[in-house]
Design an enzyme around this catalytic site. Sequence first.
Site, PDB file in Angstrom:
ATOM      1  N   LYS B  78      -1.297   1.286  -4.704  1.00 31.00           N
ATOM      2  CA  LYS B  78      -1.793   0.192  -3.865  1.00 31.00           C
ATOM      3  C   LYS B  78      -2.260   0.768  -2.527  1.00 31.00           C
ATOM      4  O   LYS B  78      -1.583   1.641  -1.960  1.00 31.00           O
ATOM      5  CB  LYS B  78      -0.666  -0.825  -3.648  1.00 31.00           C
ATOM      6  CG  LYS B  78      -1.078  -2.109  -2.942  1.00 31.00           C
ATOM      7  CD  LYS B  78       0.137  -3.044  -2.814  1.00 31.00           C
ATOM      8  CE  LYS B  78      -0.225  -4.379  -2.192  1.00 31.00           C
ATOM      9  NZ  LYS B  78       0.958  -5.269  -2.078  1.00 31.00           N
ATOM     10  N   SER B 153      -0.021  -9.887  -3.650  1.00 29.35           N
ATOM     11  CA  SER B 153      -1.100  -9.123  -3.085  1.00 29.35           C
ATOM     12  C   SER B 153      -1.417  -7.838  -3.854  1.00 29.35           C
ATOM     13  O   SER B 153      -2.481  -7.258  -3.655  1.00 29.35           O
ATOM     14  CB  SER B 153      -0.753  -8.746  -1.636  1.00 29.35           C
ATOM     15  OG  SER B 153       0.361  -7.892  -1.603  1.00 29.35           O
ATOM     16  N   SER B 177       4.732 -10.045  -4.232  1.00 30.80           N
ATOM     17  CA  SER B 177       3.455  -9.342  -4.402  1.00 30.80           C
ATOM     18  C   SER B 177       3.405  -8.315  -5.519  1.00 30.80           C
ATOM     19  O   SER B 177       2.329  -7.824  -5.851  1.00 30.80           O
ATOM     20  CB  SER B 177       3.053  -8.665  -3.088  1.00 30.80           C
ATOM     21  OG  SER B 177       2.526  -9.618  -2.203  1.00 30.80           O
TER      22      SER B 177
END
Lengths: 486, 484
Positions: B78, B153, B177
């Site tokens: 990420k 996210s 997330s």
Amino acid sequence: MDRKEAVPVRYEAVIGLEVHAQMLTDTKIFCGCSTTFGSDPNTQTCPVCIGMPGVLPVLNSRALEFAVRTGLATNCSISSYSRFARKNYFYPDLPKGYQISQFEHPICEHGFIDIDVDGQSKRIGITRIHMEEDAGKNIHDGAGSYSLVDLNRTGVPLMEIVSEPDLRGPKEASEYMKKLRAILRYLGVCDGNMEQGSLRCDANVSVRPAGQKEFGTRAEIKNINSFRFVEKAIEYEIKRQIRIVSGGGKVIQETRLWDSGTGITESMRSKEEAHDYRYFPEPDLVPIIPEDSWIEGIRSSLPELPDQKISRFVSEMGLPKYDASLIAEERQLADWFEEAVRAGGQPKSVSNWIMGDLMRFLNEDNRSVSECPVKPGQLADMLKLVDMGTISGKIAKTVFEEMYRTGKAPDTIVKEKGLVQISDSSEIEKAIDDILSKSPNEVERFRGGDEKLLGFFVGQVMKTMKGKANPQLLNDILKKKLAAVD
Amino acid sequence: MELFRLGIHELNEMLSRGEVTSSEITESVLGRIDAVEDRIRAYVTVTKDNAREMSKSADKAISSGNRDPLAGIPLAIKDNMCTRGIKTTCSSRMLKDFVPPYESTVTSKLLQSGYVLSGKTNLDEFAMGSSTENSAFHTTRNPWDIDRIPGGSSGGSAAAVAADECIAALGSDTGGSIRQPAALCGVVGLKPTYGRVSRYGLVAFASSLDQIGPITKNVRDSAILLNIISGKDVKDSTSAPIEAPDFTSVLGHEIKGLRIGVPREYFIEGMDKEVDLAVKTAINNLESLGAIPVEVSLPHTGYAVATYYVLATSEASSNLARYDGVKYGFRAVGKDLLDMYMKTRAEGFGPEVKRRIMLGAYTLSSGYYDAYYKKAQQVRTLIKGDFDKAFKKADVIVTPTSPTPAFKLGEKTDDPLQMYLADIFTISVNLAGVPGISVPCGFTSSGLPVGLQIIGRHFDEQTILKAAYAYEQSSQWTGRRPSL
């Protein structure tokens, strides 16, 4: 005429100090960067102290120890639960946009130190001591369109030591600063250098009519950047406030800047403009819960502090309090003194020499006592030469200066320079006869009652004997000769 | 064989047996990225050259005996974890060109084990969002239906795993997330206990809630990744000084007698019927494996979202103060310092980030601190207490991961509150600091994945991994892939 006379109101100042002390740790408070002063800009930095995205602080345990040491030495209680907090504000020298400080849970609270006010001891409360990180430095280059930022100082550990509003005048404030500085230096936690900014002081000042209980509105004075300005800045501010209040005006709560150039304080920002720092507990650091045994370990390792030293110098060594306080102000000086006494120096004589020529020479050369070329044992040796009559007190001054300049032992100097005192009465007698015969007028006047001329004769004889005559002997013989009628 | 379809564990065995090389795997994954990425857009940066180089050195290490479970395995990270020399953008204009000069602890550990970085994945800007629509760069699509969001996210990481654009990925989870996008993309996502994994190098959103964790194709791979990334880190004071066990060691153990708590507050009206059914079926499934369902209560659940949005935004308002245009990242031109600050932050941050900064600055300001921040901290303590109590009756707690399957792009972007409710089942877990895993538990009639959340006690990831693995082995969902 019963009408009451309008008595002019007397005012009393109320002062509290917030002192920022840079801790003498080798590394910064939340990263491993060096705290060395004066390096090239931005060379003492790493991702942590310049606030890169994703970095985290880790508390330097040495900084914590220093804060606790200071707390113990100032009679504070050490908090069983302490936390860091974030103080949020924007400024280019603050790379994270917040300063890691302490707010609700400082490491030390409720302490005091005693200061000397006109021979009386006065207790000044310490509200709290907390740890925080220093900010960097903005450099405004004059070009106008930009400023430069140096982050070397960012993250250098600081202690903020907050006093109670117990101080009542500029003199008390400077005494408090002196005492605090002495303690910090004794503990080895701060070098106490105000000019270099490693010790900084903000003063909260207000005035009130004498006898009134409530405090007046206070102003905070910042930028007191030298020891000698502590008194001056506060004195100015007190006068300013009294002028306002006695003129019927009102002091406004604000932050003011001391300008050492003009010697006045000027408004920086009002209460309304004051920042809302949005303090909240620092989530990146865990609470500090010190163990009692750890605290006791630090307590037992504390050095003898100035107050303890002063009372020992007075009671055990017979020094006057004044001498003791002066000598105990600096740990190195006190150590120097004690070493000289251990080497056989009589305490009061050693103290006299320290407060006289030694301090004078060091000050002239801007040297610290640790850089003093004269070793304590050498002073003791020299004092022995005086006691034995080998040299006079006057010659001793020459010897001392020579020791200071060359670092040589006193007996070497005395031998090399031929400074041994002349106690041979026939030699002194000869010199006296010589002077008296050359000064018939002065002899006449002396015998006529002008006894002040004795000094003149002593001086003349000493001059011809290059100061080496035993002064006692010289005096005795001279008096005898002058009394005798040829 | 399509190597990109496989998981860490299988590939590691093949690498160990010399049946395949890391270069082959890496080329397979890069080829897959070429084939599908323009439809999915999971990545912010695909690090092709790096990946090829890393796979070569991995092959060398493997041939000289390196049997590390991650050696030679292409993983996606990420884009809010710092990778030295490789752009780390947080999907924000503010950090569009930011190249970190240091490596995060988690990626350092991956480097040590010889992984191959396939690239940095898309996220909601600074991890603030539940759909990846808040990325400043582009929206990632759900591989099961490219008109739908992948969740957020960590939507980029979840979509990359689901679309086989990597073998596994790391995400970060502040309020769901990792778990929510894993559920919405039909993969496994694990949020470890707060303090289990170092946060050093994870660009902070809300420091007291953020935690890094794996997003993988199966439960075993999550355990393998967790083995590598967990442990006390001297650079992160909040990482726990607790030794991590071998998380794979319990996989395959039976779950007979395991008490699974079903919180009544999590099966609410208005929940998607198909999600409800899938989760209840999964619970029955677990029961048939010998687990014992027990009803538990988490009475303060109703306050979780509000509590979270006070605490997370408060911390965020401070964490994001450093993006001021002075030192790195985006800087706008201003007529003076204040103007530069304001323009930089106005132009550098997207609307959701600004909304949260404003909310957080407000809840911390003097006069409001007690009413909001402090109160929220108190409620957080109560929520923790709820879990402590529930875990006296149950060994794990099971809930839906998300109240709905993946929603349509743009469906909730105009209604932040509706968007915030997407995390209603995951947020409490972060507030309590406990671990949670989302494992696929079925599909809706329109073919969208549904996730089952299994929550464990503090530092008891082993039990939730054991339960998730048992469920996975008994069900038919894992291994299903979208057709792309």
